[in-house]
Design an enzyme around this catalytic site. Structure first.
Site, PDB file in Angstrom:
ATOM      1  N   GLU A 152      55.044   9.823  23.047  1.00 28.19           N
ATOM      2  CA  GLU A 152      54.405  10.175  21.776  1.00 28.19           C
ATOM      3  C   GLU A 152      55.134  11.263  21.000  1.00 28.19           C
ATOM      4  OE1 GLU A 152      53.504  10.924  24.808  1.00 28.19           O
ATOM      5  OE2 GLU A 152      51.998  12.502  24.972  1.00 28.19           O
TER       6      GLU A 152
ATOM      7  N   HIS B 141      56.944  11.465  27.970  1.00 28.92           N
ATOM      8  CA  HIS B 141      56.000  11.427  26.846  1.00 28.92           C
ATOM      9  C   HIS B 141      56.576  10.599  25.692  1.00 28.92           C
ATOM     10  CE1 HIS B 141      52.992  14.426  28.165  1.00 28.92           C
ATOM     11  NE2 HIS B 141      53.996  14.856  28.900  1.00 28.92           N
TER      12      HIS B 141
ATOM     13  N   CYS C 245      52.311  10.429  31.661  1.00 28.54           N
ATOM     14  CA  CYS C 245      52.451  11.655  32.436  1.00 28.54           C
ATOM     15  C   CYS C 245      51.246  11.834  33.374  1.00 28.54           C
ATOM     16  CB  CYS C 245      52.668  12.853  31.516  1.00 28.54           C
ATOM     17  SG  CYS C 245      53.389  14.252  32.394  1.00 28.54           S
TER      18      CYS C 245
HETATM   19  N1  GLN Z   1      52.330  16.774  30.826  1.00 31.92           N
HETATM   20  C1  GLN Z   1      51.543  16.392  31.825  1.00 31.92           C
HETATM   21  O1  GLN Z   1      50.695  15.519  31.689  1.00 31.92           O
HETATM   22  C2  GLN Z   1      51.725  17.162  33.095  1.00 31.92           C
HETATM   23  C3  GLN Z   1      50.893  16.638  34.222  1.00 31.92           C
HETATM   24  C4  GLN Z   1      50.868  17.586  35.420  1.00 31.92           C
HETATM   25  N2  GLN Z   1      50.235  18.821  35.020  1.00 31.92           N
HETATM   26  C5  GLN Z   1      52.308  17.843  35.895  1.00 31.92           C
HETATM   27  O2  GLN Z   1      52.787  18.941  35.823  1.00 31.92           O
HETATM   28  O3  GLN Z   1      52.950  16.936  36.370  1.00 31.92           O
END
Ligand code: GLN
Ligand code: ATP
Ligand code: XMP
Ligand code: MG
Length: 523
Positions: free
Chosen positions: A181, A179, A85
């Site tokens: 994880e 994600h 991310c």
């Molecule tokens: N979950 C994250 O790592 C989000 C990354 C960043 N804040 C976004 O909105 O894309």
């Protein structure tokens, strides 16, 4: 200083809520990892010489001024990198790609369940995902990569993220917009295992035995020749913490078991004998029943009961520490979910549902530092560590038991007489659960003594006695829970035994409430 480990993954934390879950998945793949905040990542890299790097998510946005960056050295080290991310976004940005904020692309983000399609083979997917397949993943982002960095290619796409997975197979750099994880990405653990074992080439033979050695070295380093006290409840967390710390520093540790008269049947004796006789751990057994029950007299409001008990715990610890000439450290069996929860407890936006007892107020009052060797673990991992330390199953597999004990299972005023009644009912209920072979399938089971009397008939006599509720829930972390679906024959056996064997109870009911809307404990 930690022990030098050959096979380490460095996790660079940019402040995601779920960074610890990355570490957990890496441990599940049999590989040791350490988390370093991005500000300390360069130093951690030098020290650990990791075989792979994972960059976490973040609440920050790469396009925002002053948002975190990874040390450039990490990209130049020739070590495989997985960016998750924000990690994907920051890697793309730092290596020459482009990231644009959601409000600029006008496309909004993706939050929650999403599906991606695999478009190219990739080492991350080996043995797992084939080209053309669709897979569920979990997304939580507003920003997105709009141009990947030189050397990368797209290997999976989703509707909202054309760069759902990018890869540079030469440098072994990978980025996922989702994600892996979290459990809502069903194959996420396997993807992370592919990264650490297959891509980074690690054997996957790390065990809790090594964690134990690393923690022992850390505890020795932190404590030096200082004195440590540890509140020992007989619960899994404090038991495992105490045994681990004792292994590290021996007699510098003194455990304090506060017998507040609110323990279950036989529990106090069991805790004290195990820790004194089997471990030779210095243990102060404080018989504080009178002062706890004395102070609880007349209290009926759940929060007032909890606050009194919490305060009294602190007073007892202070007195006991003074008796051994003071202590420099307070040891606690804090787990990772406690760390996360306490964030919202202290100043977060969430309301306080109930004041969970912990001895957190103590270190400041007594000028002590905290020793918390289990801070990064989850309960099931603590159980594995407990087994590794040789703790008997009766401690390792034990259901959680709250600090305020039976006091919060006796709505209304707590008296010794009511505690005794409840102890008997609770013991019968748990005995039946154990003999039905259900104990380990249940997260927590207990009886509650209600401040309600009802009419019954026993042996042609009228009875007018208390109602006992029995509760059993399944859960993974105590934050949410569901009722355990006993069969009717089991429940009627429990009800019959409790009513026949416990004087003072003439009716038994089963609590059918999940959490939410209920909480696990009744107060
Ligand atoms: N979950 C994250 O790592 C989000 C990354 C960043 N804040 C976004 O909105 O894309
Ligand atoms: N009766 C007690 N005597 C001494 N310390 C206690 C007692 N009850 C609770 N504590 C302290 O409060 C901490 C928090 O309690 P908590 O119930 O969360 O953990 P636990 O009892 O170690 O494990 P579990 O969650 O499995 O019950 C304990 O780790 C322990 O240090
Ligand atoms: O150490 C503790 N001190 C407390 O004051 C406390 N109150 C609840 N619990 C335990 O926490 C989990 C969630 O409980 P609730 O749904 O009742 O909030 C369940 O496992 C509860 O038993 C406590 N543990
Ligand atoms: Mg407990």
């Amino acid at each position: 200083m930690t022990l030098p480990l050959q096979d380490t993954i460095l996790i660079v934390d940019f402040g995601s809520q779920v960074t610890q879950l990355i570490a957990r998945r890496v441990r599940e793949a049999g590989v040791y990892s350490e988390i370093a905040p991005f500000t300390a990542a360069a130093e951690a890299f030098e020290r650990l010489k990791p075989k792979g790097i994972i960059l976490s998510g973040s609440p920050a946005g790469v396009p925002d001024e002053g948002s975190p960056r990874a040390p450039q050295a990490l990209f130049d080290a020739g070590v495989p990198i997985l960016g998750i991310c924000y990690g994907q976004q920051v890697m793309s940005h730092q290596l020459g790609g482009e990231v644009r904020p959601g409000h600029e692309t006008g496309e909004g983000g993706e939050f929650g369940r999403a599906f991606l399609t695999v478009t190219e083979p990739c080492a991350l997917f080996d043995g797992l995902w084939e080209v053309g397949e669709r897979h569920q993943v979990w997304m939580s982002h507003g920003d997105k990569v709009t141009q990947f960095a030189p050397g990368f290619k797209i290997v999976a796409v989703s509707d909202g993220a054309p760069f759902a997975v990018i890869a540079d197979e030469d440098r072994k750099f990978y980025g996922t917009q989702f994600h892996p994880e979290v459990v809502h990405t069903p194959d996420g653990g396997k993807l992370i295992a592919n990264f650490v074992r297959h891509v980074c080439g690690l054997a996957g033979d790390w065990t809790m035995a090594e964690f134990r050695q690393v923690k022992i070295a850390e505890i020795r380093e932190q404590v030096g020749d200082g004195r440590v006290i540890c509140g020992l409840s007989g619960g899994v967390d404090s038991a495992v913490a105490a045994v681990l710390i004792h292994e590290a520093i021996g007699d510098q540790l003194t455990c304090v078991f506060v017998d507040h008269g609110l323990m279950r049947l036989g529990e106090a004796e069991q805790v004290v004998s195990l820790f004194r006789e089997h471990y030779g751990i210095k243990l102060v057994h404080v018989n504080a029943e009178d002062r706890f029950l004395g102070g609880l007299a007349g209290l009926t409001d759940p929060e007032k009961k909890r606050k009194f008990i919490g305060g009294e715990f602190i007073a007892v610890f202070e007195e006991e520490a003074a008796k051994i000439g003071g202590a420099d450290f307070l040891a606690q069996g804090t787990l990772y979910p406690d760390v996360i929860e306490s964030v919202s407890f202290t100043g977060g936006p969430s309301v306080t549902i109930k004041s969970h007892h912990n001895v957190g107020g103590l270190p400041e009052r007594m000028n002590m530092k905290l020793v918390e060797p289990l801070r990064e673990l989850f309960k099931d991992e603590v159980r594995v560590l407990g087994k590794e330390l040789g703790l008997p199953d009766i401690f390792v597999g034990r259901h959680p038991f709250p600090g305020p004990g039976l006091a919060i299972r006796i709505p209304g005023e707590v008296t010794k007489e009511r505690c005794d009644i409840l102890r008997k009912a609770d013991a019968i209920y748990l005995e039946e659960i154990r003999s039905a072979g259900l104990y380990d399938a249940i997260w927590q089971a207990f009886a509650v003594l209600l401040p309600v009397r009802t009419v019954g008939v026993m042996g042609d006599h009228r009875t007018y006695d208390s109602v006992c509720a029995v509760r059993a829930v399944t859960s993974t972390d105590g934050m949410t829970a569901d009722i355990y679906p006993f069969d009717a024959a089991f429940l009627s056996r429990v009800a019959t035994r409790i009513i026949n064997e416990v004087k003072g109870i003439n009716r038994v009911v089963y609590d059918y409430t999940s959490k939410p809307p209920g909480t696990i404990e009744w107060e």
